[in-house]
Scaffold this motif. Sequence first.
Motif, PDB file in Angstrom:
ATOM      1  N   PHE A   1       0.894  -1.319   0.068  1.00  0.00           N
ATOM      2  CA  PHE A   1      -0.053  -0.260   0.098  1.00  0.00           C
ATOM      3  C   PHE A   1       0.719   0.772  -0.194  1.00  0.00           C
ATOM      4  CE2 PHE A   1      -2.480  -3.138   2.543  1.00  0.00           C
ATOM      5  CZ  PHE A   1      -3.316  -3.656   1.236  1.00  0.00           C
ATOM      6  N   PRO A   2       1.203   1.859  -1.028  1.00  0.00           N
ATOM      7  CA  PRO A   2       1.829   2.834  -0.875  1.00  0.00           C
ATOM      8  C   PRO A   2       1.031   4.632   0.168  1.00  0.00           C
ATOM      9  CG  PRO A   2       1.078   3.129  -3.510  1.00  0.00           C
ATOM     10  CD  PRO A   2       0.820   1.855  -2.151  1.00  0.00           C
ATOM     11  N   ALA A   3       1.538   5.229   0.238  1.00  0.00           N
ATOM     12  CA  ALA A   3       1.447   6.371   0.835  1.00  0.00           C
ATOM     13  C   ALA A   3       0.345   6.515   0.597  1.00  0.00           C
ATOM     14  CB  ALA A   3       2.780   7.626   1.098  1.00  0.00           C
ATOM     15  N   GLY A   4      -0.641   7.148   0.657  1.00  0.00           N
ATOM     16  CA  GLY A   4      -1.832   7.514   0.554  1.00  0.00           C
ATOM     17  C   GLY A   4      -2.814   6.467   0.179  1.00  0.00           C
ATOM     18  N   ALA A   5      -2.865   5.212  -0.303  1.00  0.00           N
ATOM     19  CA  ALA A   5      -3.494   4.052  -0.625  1.00  0.00           C
ATOM     20  C   ALA A   5      -4.057   3.568   0.590  1.00  0.00           C
ATOM     21  CB  ALA A   5      -2.887   3.052  -1.221  1.00  0.00           C
ATOM     22  N   ALA A   6      -4.060   3.555   2.509  1.00  0.00           N
ATOM     23  CA  ALA A   6      -4.197   2.893   2.958  1.00  0.00           C
ATOM     24  C   ALA A   6      -5.028   3.769   4.350  1.00  0.00           C
ATOM     25  CB  ALA A   6      -3.203   2.709   4.196  1.00  0.00           C
ATOM     26  N   PRO A   7      -5.782   4.614   3.247  1.00  0.00           N
ATOM     27  CA  PRO A   7      -7.328   5.033   4.298  1.00  0.00           C
ATOM     28  C   PRO A   7      -7.892   4.484   3.705  1.00  0.00           C
ATOM     29  CG  PRO A   7      -5.199   7.191   4.182  1.00  0.00           C
ATOM     30  CD  PRO A   7      -4.231   5.683   3.385  1.00  0.00           C
ATOM     31  N   GLY A   8      -9.385   4.712   3.827  1.00  0.00           N
ATOM     32  CA  GLY A   8     -10.799   4.718   4.446  1.00  0.00           C
ATOM     33  C   GLY A   8     -11.250   4.090   2.830  1.00  0.00           C
ATOM     34  N   PRO A   9     -11.702   3.390   3.016  1.00  0.00           N
ATOM     35  CA  PRO A   9     -12.480   2.647   1.651  1.00  0.00           C
ATOM     36  C   PRO A   9     -13.076   3.995   0.508  1.00  0.00           C
ATOM     37  CG  PRO A   9     -14.208   1.739   3.224  1.00  0.00           C
ATOM     38  CD  PRO A   9     -12.853   2.651   3.509  1.00  0.00           C
ATOM     39  N   GLY A  10     -13.259   4.995   1.062  1.00  0.00           N
ATOM     40  CA  GLY A  10     -13.916   6.027  -0.058  1.00  0.00           C
ATOM     41  C   GLY A  10     -15.850   6.350   0.129  1.00  0.00           C
ATOM     42  N   PRO A  11     -16.234   7.092  -0.431  1.00  0.00           N
ATOM     43  CA  PRO A  11     -17.532   7.086  -0.130  1.00  0.00           C
ATOM     44  C   PRO A  11     -18.336   5.302  -0.792  1.00  0.00           C
ATOM     45  CG  PRO A  11     -16.819   8.856  -1.408  1.00  0.00           C
ATOM     46  CD  PRO A  11     -15.832   7.822  -1.811  1.00  0.00           C
ATOM     47  N   PRO A  12     -19.124   5.181  -0.210  1.00  0.00           N
ATOM     48  CA  PRO A  12     -19.698   3.347  -0.533  1.00  0.00           C
ATOM     49  C   PRO A  12     -20.562   3.803  -1.677  1.00  0.00           C
ATOM     50  CG  PRO A  12     -20.927   4.480   1.215  1.00  0.00           C
ATOM     51  CD  PRO A  12     -19.326   5.801   0.717  1.00  0.00           C
ATOM     52  N   LYS A  13     -20.141   2.725  -2.603  1.00  0.00           N
ATOM     53  CA  LYS A  13     -21.003   2.846  -3.733  1.00  0.00           C
ATOM     54  C   LYS A  13     -22.625   2.793  -3.564  1.00  0.00           C
ATOM     55  CE  LYS A  13     -17.045   0.487  -6.305  1.00  0.00           C
ATOM     56  NZ  LYS A  13     -16.765  -0.436  -7.010  1.00  0.00           N
ATOM     57  N   GLY A  14     -23.135   3.295  -4.482  1.00  0.00           N
ATOM     58  CA  GLY A  14     -24.805   3.115  -4.400  1.00  0.00           C
ATOM     59  C   GLY A  14     -25.795   3.721  -3.830  1.00  0.00           C
ATOM     60  N   ILE A  15     -24.630   4.821  -3.051  1.00  0.00           N
ATOM     61  CA  ILE A  15     -25.336   5.579  -2.035  1.00  0.00           C
ATOM     62  C   ILE A  15     -26.070   6.568  -2.357  1.00  0.00           C
ATOM     63  CG2 ILE A  15     -25.886   7.053  -0.313  1.00  0.00           C
ATOM     64  CD1 ILE A  15     -24.057   4.292   0.994  1.00  0.00           C
ATOM     65  N   GLU A  16     -27.907   6.470  -2.504  1.00  0.00           N
ATOM     66  CA  GLU A  16     -28.683   7.251  -3.329  1.00  0.00           C
ATOM     67  C   GLU A  16     -29.544   7.868  -1.866  1.00  0.00           C
ATOM     68  OE1 GLU A  16     -31.008   5.015  -6.187  1.00  0.00           O
ATOM     69  OE2 GLU A  16     -28.700   4.235  -7.214  1.00  0.00           O
ATOM     70  N   GLU A  17     -29.696   9.471  -2.817  1.00  0.00           N
ATOM     71  CA  GLU A  17     -30.841  10.551  -1.767  1.00  0.00           C
ATOM     72  C   GLU A  17     -31.944   9.403  -1.760  1.00  0.00           C
ATOM     73  OE1 GLU A  17     -32.926  14.558  -1.606  1.00  0.00           O
ATOM     74  OE2 GLU A  17     -31.458  14.332  -2.880  1.00  0.00           O
ATOM     75  N   ALA A  18     -32.482   9.425  -0.330  1.00  0.00           N
ATOM     76  CA  ALA A  18     -33.906   8.518   0.053  1.00  0.00           C
ATOM     77  C   ALA A  18     -34.929   9.449   0.324  1.00  0.00           C
ATOM     78  CB  ALA A  18     -33.572   6.972   0.281  1.00  0.00           C
ATOM     79  N   ALA A  19     -35.737   9.861  -0.655  1.00  0.00           N
ATOM     80  CA  ALA A  19     -36.562  10.973  -0.354  1.00  0.00           C
ATOM     81  C   ALA A  19     -37.770  10.899   1.608  1.00  0.00           C
ATOM     82  CB  ALA A  19     -38.021  11.652  -1.080  1.00  0.00           C
ATOM     83  N   TRP A  20     -38.179   8.805   1.054  1.00  0.00           N
ATOM     84  CA  TRP A  20     -38.716   8.479   2.237  1.00  0.00           C
ATOM     85  C   TRP A  20     -38.411   8.346   3.449  1.00  0.00           C
ATOM     86  CZ3 TRP A  20     -37.213   3.915   4.306  1.00  0.00           C
ATOM     87  CH2 TRP A  20     -36.799   3.392   3.927  1.00  0.00           C
ATOM     88  N   LEU A  21     -36.722   7.993   3.786  1.00  0.00           N
ATOM     89  CA  LEU A  21     -35.877   7.790   4.224  1.00  0.00           C
ATOM     90  C   LEU A  21     -35.814   9.693   5.514  1.00  0.00           C
ATOM     91  CD1 LEU A  21     -34.576   6.431   6.917  1.00  0.00           C
ATOM     92  CD2 LEU A  21     -32.844   6.699   4.889  1.00  0.00           C
ATOM     93  N   ASN A  22     -35.996  10.410   4.173  1.00  0.00           N
ATOM     94  CA  ASN A  22     -35.928  11.867   4.560  1.00  0.00           C
ATOM     95  C   ASN A  22     -37.063  12.530   5.714  1.00  0.00           C
ATOM     96  OD1 ASN A  22     -32.964  13.139   4.010  1.00  0.00           O
ATOM     97  ND2 ASN A  22     -33.676  12.496   2.478  1.00  0.00           N
ATOM     98  N   ALA A  23     -37.965  12.155   4.779  1.00  0.00           N
ATOM     99  CA  ALA A  23     -39.252  12.417   4.939  1.00  0.00           C
ATOM    100  C   ALA A  23     -39.531  11.902   6.689  1.00  0.00           C
ATOM    101  CB  ALA A  23     -40.873  11.723   4.132  1.00  0.00           C
TER     102      ALA A  23
END
Length: 581
Positions: free
Chosen positions: A49-71
Amino acid sequence: ALTCGGCGAGIGAAVASWLHHHGDEQPLAKRRASGIVAPQPRRSTSLTFPAGAAPGPGPPKGIEEAAWLNALIENVWPRVDEYLNALVRDTVLPAVDEALPRPLRGGISVERLTLGRPVPKLGLGVRQRSHDKAIVLDIPIRLVSELDVRMQVLHVPVGVRSLTLEGMLTVCLRPPTTRPPFFGGVEVYLVNPPDLDFDFTGAANIGDWKVLRGAVYEAMLKSISNALVIPARIAIDLSDEDDVTKTDLQFPEPIGVLRLVLRSASDLGAGDAHLFGRKSSDPYVVVSLGQQKWRSRTMSKTTSPVWTSGNVVDFLLYDLDQVLHFSVYDEDLLTADDLLGEARSLPLTRLGYGAGHVASGDDADTFREARIALQHPKEGSAGTVSICSRWFRLGAEAPVAGISPAAAEGPSQLVVAGRMEDLVGVPSDMSGPFFARLRVSCKAWQDVATSRASVAVKDRTAEASRLSQICAQLAQRQMAPEEISQITGMSADEVQAAMDKSGPAPPARQRFGQILRLLLPWTSDMMNHGAVVMEVLDASRARVGGFQAKLSEIAAQQKSGHFTMGHGIMLEGGLSVKWLC
């Protein structure tokens, strides 16, 4: 169906719709034909893992806005605010006070505490796990609270404001069922400890007080982790028709064991100056995974340490999305240890582990080598740490042909689980809360785990019995049924029925609803002399009673039922063993 106000069909319909469009993942890998497999030639996989590669997995895939959840969040936000207020006031701040140096304790007061507005807008990702078919909802959260916490530090008024919490909240729907809402329970947890930040206020620049800031941060993180970071979770059992209880949901089986071998580190910073010779450090490594933490031995006067003993640790794994944190420190005798470098949020996928390992564990004989780049918050690149790792699955069948060579090469070969359900028959002169303790020991080894505090079970039968006693006592004072009716608010017929049923109240019941687990070695000493003890402690942590059995007996056959604790007290629960395979 599980419905929430204006959310329509609710979570069940949302999940059903997602399944209709996305289908299932790839089928499970084939399991082993038996629990004992002839050892294969050792293999090795190397990752860098080169420098800068070890930090977290990044933004999760498939995350979408959920209007019903926010309501939904918009409607329940005042209740969420009230719940978190109580959590911070009753749990977090007392823990912070306890963690402070002794001269600083007892000076915390709360002037104002609220999550504030606006309500956060949340996204949503939905997926299905391969190994248990659970539906998982990933919800990124970022909460910014408006605090006004006042403290007296050496007679100087200071405060804490603007606490920020950021992380990934997981909602797990399992086990699958064929009837609405199509799952038997709900679990809510954080896979990994959240990121915390807060601002200090006051007459002094409290941000520079490293000891105090560190104590406040660690206490807050520990309190939140104990409540929500796996294996801890909030669980709700929605079905009475399956064998899965709330305890099973709240304390699920680990999906495996990760073994780490700390090999070496190189190019570390030099934190110590010497009169003669070059600068050097006294480095040690801290590895954390969820709530589990391990510290290596300290190596003296080197910036390129090599560990050859006491450098192997086993971690229980509960989710493939858990991440590892590596921190390297320079040990100092008179001052706080200095951070030399760290690698935060290293996902298991970076070590080469995936869903196939949960299903089969066929890779137990493969050593995966990795070199992890370290970063310093101020100085950038800070050297590397070299490790090896292995994955083990857990099996219930005893290894009759002997422990596998791969499992035998580490500190643990089995996991003992103590199921603590209800404490029954508690005498009236004993008041809770109580604590349950699981202890395993032999001549040369001992480990212990303690439950959270018990909760009194509201028994309607006991309440009716006490009401009957009250009516009987009033009658002994020559009160007429009509007078007793006026005092208790009961009808005359109800008073007479209660008096007919008067008698001693049944013994009290206290609930733990918890499963404690310990990783154990399977040495000849443990095999011949290992003892498993389930104990009950009172509110002052004094021992009330206990049950003891040989570990070899538990390994041969699990025990369940009522365990006699003494004083007429029984503990409903069980003892079982799983083996590293």
